[in-house]
Design an enzyme around this catalytic site. Structure first.
Site, PDB file in Angstrom:
ATOM      1  N   ASP A  62       0.870  -1.160   0.000  1.00 57.05           N
ATOM      2  CA  ASP A  62       0.000   0.000   0.000  1.00 57.05           C
ATOM      3  C   ASP A  62       0.917   1.222   0.000  1.00 57.05           C
ATOM      4  O   ASP A  62       2.128   1.100   0.231  1.00 57.05           O
ATOM      5  CB  ASP A  62      -0.882  -0.036   1.253  1.00 57.05           C
ATOM      6  CG  ASP A  62      -1.753   1.192   1.393  1.00 57.05           C
ATOM      7  OD1 ASP A  62      -2.319   1.638   0.382  1.00 57.05           O
ATOM      8  OD2 ASP A  62      -1.863   1.705   2.525  1.00 57.05           O
ATOM      9  N   ASP A  81      -0.135   5.176   1.009  1.00 57.84           N
ATOM     10  CA  ASP A  81      -0.379   6.121   2.098  1.00 57.84           C
ATOM     11  C   ASP A  81      -0.366   5.398   3.438  1.00 57.84           C
ATOM     12  O   ASP A  81      -1.129   4.457   3.651  1.00 57.84           O
ATOM     13  CB  ASP A  81      -1.725   6.822   1.900  1.00 57.84           C
ATOM     14  CG  ASP A  81      -1.726   7.755   0.701  1.00 57.84           C
ATOM     15  OD1 ASP A  81      -0.889   8.668   0.674  1.00 57.84           O
ATOM     16  OD2 ASP A  81      -2.559   7.564  -0.203  1.00 57.84           O
TER      17      ASP A  81
END
Length: 215
Positions: free
Chosen positions: A9, A11
């Site tokens: 991922d 953020d």
């Protein structure tokens, strides 16, 4: 299980940038009369940029609504802050380089638009380490739907069962799990984060032992 690929991922994992999205929402939507409260902003935390724009418009509709223009303004503001602020997760570059040196394929799967992902990888100077970079903007649904992870695995040429995802949220963990992947939760040293959907836990990238997930 033999892990062949690690999918990150963005953020909250590669960069501590979630605060930038909140600030960008405040900067952009407040100018249209939107009352951006902490409680409402918490609901938009893991949405795609398109979903965020629709969220605020439905609650505080205004004239001359242009979704594409608004999304562009939010994304541009976020990129500005990524480029100018100190937001890199400590040790993440070395962690990814170690994975690459062990011949794992490396992917990025994010709800953020692709141009934000490119800005992040350029800031960290690790763009060349990634075999695929994919955004939910090219899927019908973002996380927690598994589409972004399923496409990432396909792009890597690896079965989802042979992939492991590194996430910082329940939404992301659910997406990876539903794609058939094993999961790691990155907590950034927060021991109180709910990790019930994770198979492994990383508190920070400086102390993790490799190979963490090889049986």
């Amino acid at each position: 299980m033999v892990v062949k690929a690690v999918i990150f991922d963005m953020d909250g994992v590669l960069v501590d940038s979630e605060k930038f999205w909140t600030q960008a929402e405040l900067d952009v939507f407040s100018s249209y009369g939107v009352q951006v409260t902490d409680d409402l902003a918490e609901q938009t935390k893991y949405m795609t940029t398109q979903e965020v724009t629709e969220f605020w418009y439905k609650r505080f509709p205004w004239e001359n609504f242009d979704a594409s223009d608004l999304e562009n303004k939010v994304v541009t503001r976020v990129i500005e802050m990524i480029q100018t602020e100190n937001c890199t997760m400590s040790g993440v570059e070395k962690f990814i380089k170690n994975l690459k040196n062990k011949d794992y394929k490396i992917g990025l799967a994010t709800n953020a638009p692709l141009r934000v992902a490119h800005a992040v990888l350029e800031k960290l100077q690790i763009h060349d380490l990634f075999d695929t970079i994919h955004s939910s903007e090219f899927e019908n649904q973002g996380k927690p739907h598994p589409a972004v992870y399923l496409t990432s695995a396909k792009n890597l040429g690896v079965s989802p069962e042979d992939c492991i995802a590194i996430e910082d949220s329940q939404s992301g963990l659910k997406a990876a799990k539903e794609a058939g992947m094993q999961t790691i939760i990155f907590t950034n040293n927060d021991e109180n984060i709910d990790s019930n959907l994770a198979d492994f836990k990383i508190l920070n990238f400086n102390t993790v032992f490799l190979p963490l997930f090889v049986e």
